[in-house]
Design a protein around this motif. Structure first.
Motif, PDB file in Angstrom:
ATOM      1  N   ASN A 209      -1.605   0.631   5.873  1.00 29.71           N
ATOM      2  CA  ASN A 209      -1.860   1.449   4.693  1.00 29.71           C
ATOM      3  C   ASN A 209      -0.801   2.510   4.435  1.00 29.71           C
ATOM      4  OD1 ASN A 209      -4.405   0.204   4.101  1.00 29.71           O
ATOM      5  ND2 ASN A 209      -5.304   1.359   5.790  1.00 29.71           N
ATOM      6  N   SER A 210       0.084   2.760   5.419  1.00 29.59           N
ATOM      7  CA  SER A 210       1.032   3.860   5.283  1.00 29.59           C
ATOM      8  C   SER A 210       2.289   3.571   6.079  1.00 29.59           C
ATOM      9  CB  SER A 210       0.381   5.161   5.775  1.00 29.59           C
ATOM     10  OG  SER A 210       1.235   6.264   5.648  1.00 29.59           O
TER      11      SER A 210
ATOM     12  N   CYS B 210      -3.309   7.157   6.360  1.00 26.93           N
ATOM     13  CA  CYS B 210      -2.022   7.793   6.082  1.00 26.93           C
ATOM     14  C   CYS B 210      -1.471   8.401   7.362  1.00 26.93           C
ATOM     15  CB  CYS B 210      -2.185   8.863   5.004  1.00 26.93           C
ATOM     16  SG  CYS B 210      -0.650   9.663   4.500  1.00 26.93           S
TER      17      CYS B 210
ATOM     18  N   ASN C 184       0.812  -1.218   0.000  1.00 29.89           N
ATOM     19  CA  ASN C 184       0.000   0.000   0.000  1.00 29.89           C
ATOM     20  C   ASN C 184       0.842   1.264   0.000  1.00 29.89           C
ATOM     21  OD1 ASN C 184      -2.587  -1.225   0.022  1.00 29.89           O
ATOM     22  ND2 ASN C 184      -2.364  -1.662   2.198  1.00 29.89           N
ATOM     23  N   ALA C 185       2.077   1.191   0.528  1.00 27.61           N
ATOM     24  CA  ALA C 185       2.920   2.379   0.622  1.00 27.61           C
ATOM     25  C   ALA C 185       4.378   1.952   0.692  1.00 27.61           C
ATOM     26  CB  ALA C 185       2.560   3.201   1.855  1.00 27.61           C
TER      27      ALA C 185
ATOM     28  N   GLN D 171       8.771   3.754   0.549  1.00 28.99           N
ATOM     29  CA  GLN D 171       9.627   4.931   0.628  1.00 28.99           C
ATOM     30  C   GLN D 171      11.073   4.472   0.492  1.00 28.99           C
ATOM     31  OE1 GLN D 171       9.983   6.706   4.526  1.00 28.99           O
ATOM     32  NE2 GLN D 171      10.346   8.757   3.712  1.00 28.99           N
TER      33      GLN D 171
ATOM     34  N   SER E 260      -1.118   7.654  -6.743  1.00 29.18           N
ATOM     35  CA  SER E 260      -0.022   8.406  -6.134  1.00 29.18           C
ATOM     36  C   SER E 260       0.540   9.396  -7.137  1.00 29.18           C
ATOM     37  CB  SER E 260       1.078   7.444  -5.670  1.00 29.18           C
ATOM     38  OG  SER E 260       2.155   8.140  -5.079  1.00 29.18           O
TER      39      SER E 260
ATOM     40  N   TYR F  40      -5.351  10.579   2.334  1.00 25.84           N
ATOM     41  CA  TYR F  40      -3.947  10.996   2.378  1.00 25.84           C
ATOM     42  C   TYR F  40      -3.844  12.317   3.122  1.00 25.84           C
ATOM     43  CZ  TYR F  40       0.883  10.772   0.728  1.00 25.84           C
ATOM     44  OH  TYR F  40       2.251  10.634   0.670  1.00 25.84           O
TER      45      TYR F  40
ATOM     46  N   ASP G 194       1.975   3.336  -5.030  1.00 26.22           N
ATOM     47  CA  ASP G 194       2.789   4.414  -4.487  1.00 26.22           C
ATOM     48  C   ASP G 194       4.030   4.574  -5.352  1.00 26.22           C
ATOM     49  OD1 ASP G 194       3.508   6.489  -2.832  1.00 26.22           O
ATOM     50  OD2 ASP G 194       3.969   5.257  -1.096  1.00 26.22           O
TER      51      ASP G 194
ATOM     52  N   SER H  69      -4.232  10.946  -3.321  1.00 21.67           N
ATOM     53  CA  SER H  69      -2.893  11.436  -2.998  1.00 21.67           C
ATOM     54  C   SER H  69      -2.826  12.934  -3.197  1.00 21.67           C
ATOM     55  CB  SER H  69      -1.860  10.741  -3.903  1.00 21.67           C
ATOM     56  OG  SER H  69      -0.554  11.253  -3.711  1.00 21.67           O
TER      57      SER H  69
ATOM     58  N   GLN I 152       6.348   5.495   6.997  1.00 20.65           N
ATOM     59  CA  GLN I 152       7.329   6.557   6.831  1.00 20.65           C
ATOM     60  C   GLN I 152       8.505   6.289   7.755  1.00 20.65           C
ATOM     61  OE1 GLN I 152       6.450  10.521   8.317  1.00 20.65           O
ATOM     62  NE2 GLN I 152       7.507  11.479   6.605  1.00 20.65           N
TER      63      GLN I 152
END
Length: 401
Positions: free
Chosen positions: A89-90, A143, A37-38, A40, A296, A194, A338, A245, A92
């Motif tokens: 879902n998110s 998010c 889902n996400a 980075q 995204s 988001y 994403d 997004s 970071q």
């Protein structure tokens, strides 16, 4: 919470080529459904991917997080679950080198009660703390972003009896303790998908049935640092629109991605460029005769944009200039939820694939060069038509604590 995955299958879909821009396409997963889902790029040049797994864990589904190196080789993988169903879902990376995860917790597979789930881990995915937030009905976390005070801002939805779903915004301190919560919406459905941190506040992207011109409209809420509304905007036609997004751009405006249903029978990717007050600067759709979804979008170093989603059942990546004109477009087997520009000027995107791997759906991670190529035969150039529909923009929304 569940422990480290004892077994994790890695399906190799094209060897990375060692050159100025490393490229690869890989799938990770088991015999059931697993999807990103996400994601980075992390400070060490690798990648963190978060999603949901049915193949691993102890529940019907659990959160799944995978840390890879810069070539997509798995360093560690972990599942996280409290209830019968848990979704991440998110994700970071945080300033301490660990990670913050947001998702949804269901106590049972037939439960209509859900909570927002927030998990803080160290750099190795070991849980530091976990929190649940919500009322007696269904609340979802979509998010999370770390704030300047080392706390967190979480966006999602909450169900309030008599009013239906509302956009839900939660501000916590660094330990996950709530500092304030806000809801935004009208008498009908509204959802937040988001949240981004802006100059002096937050911007939320989602969908509403209470305001606007269509059945469902894309919904944007700009707040200050206390969650007080500064402005709201909806964008829509007679059919459905949704925003998944949003990011602040270098000119202090905003770029948003989502879907629109121009004929009511199919969907196209939707990009909206707004000024600092949410007013439209340009709006474009990207579609074929099949179904397309935009999940995204981010501004790139050249001032243009990179958008990811799916087109006709394949992962789709579209690179545009600053005014939304297509520079190139690529399609890969799967779906992309994403996308980020990487430190070498290429792009990393993730989602799921049913074409490759071990199960019904597997985590799909694609690292391309600056032109969208992955040095395998798996990318194609789809025929996508750009449209410029005249959508209605309006303001509306309420807030309550």
């Amino acid at each position: 919470m569940k422990s480290v995955l004892s077994i994790f299958f890695l399906i190799f879909l094209g060897a990375p080529l060692i050159k100025a821009q490393t490229t690869f396409q890989k799938a990770y997963g088991g015999i059931s459904s697993d999807y990103i889902n996400a994601l980075q790029q992390t400070a060490d040049g690798g990648y963190i991917c978060a999603g949901t797994t049915v193949s691993y864990g102890a529940g019907n589904s659990d959160g799944l997080v995978i840390k890879t190196d810069s070539s997509g080789v798995v360093i560690w993988a972990k599942t996280y679950g409290l209830g019968s169903i848990d979704k991440i879902n998110s994700v970071q990376q945080t300033t301490d080198g660990g990670y913050i995860l947001a998702g949804t917790y269901y106590s049972s597979s037939i439960s209509t009660t859900a909570d927002v789930l927030l998990i803080k881990t160290d750099a190795n995915g070991v849980i530091t703390w976990s929190k649940r937030y919500g009322g007696t009905q269904e609340d979802q976390g979509k998010c999370v972003r770390q704030t300047a005070d080392s706390g967190y801002i979480v966006a999602g939805s909450t169900f309030i009896s008599g009013a239906g779903d509302d956009v839900y915004l939660i501000k916590t301190n660094s330990a996950g303790t709530i500092q304030w919560t806000k809801t935004y919406g009208g008498t009908n459905f509204a959802n937040g998908y988001y949240v981004s941190i802006t100059n002096g506040g937050y911007i939320i992207a989602g969908q509403t049935l209470s305001f606007g011109a269509g059945s469902y409209d894309a919904y944007f809420i700009k707040t200050d640092t206390a969650g007080t509304i500064q402005w709201t905007k909806t964008y829509g036609e007679s059919n459905n629109q949704i925003a998944y997004s949003i990011q602040q751009t270098s000119d202090s405006g905003y770029i948003a991605a989502g879907n629109t249903s121009p004929s009511g029978s199919q969907t196209d990717i939707l990009l909206i460029k707004m000024d600092t007050s949410g007013n439209q600067q340009w709006l474009k759709t990207y579609g074929t005769s099949l179904y397309e979804n935009g999940f995204s979008v981010r501004q790139t170093s050249d001032g243009g944009y990179i958008a990811a989603g799916n087109a006709g059942g394949n992962a789709c990546v579209i690179k545009t200039n600053a005014t939304g004109d297509t520079l190139w477009k690529k399609s890969y087997g799967g779906s992309s939820t994403d996308i980020w520009q990487t430190s070498d000027g290429g792009y990393i995107s993730g989602g799921y694939t049913v074409s490759y791997g071990a199960g019904n759906q597997d985590f799909l991670l694609i690292k391309s060069n600056a032109n969208g190529y992955i040095d395998t035969c798996m990318e194609i150039t789809p025929t996508i038509i750009i449209g410029t529909p005249a959508m209605t923009s309006s303001s509306g929304g309420t807030t309550s604590t």
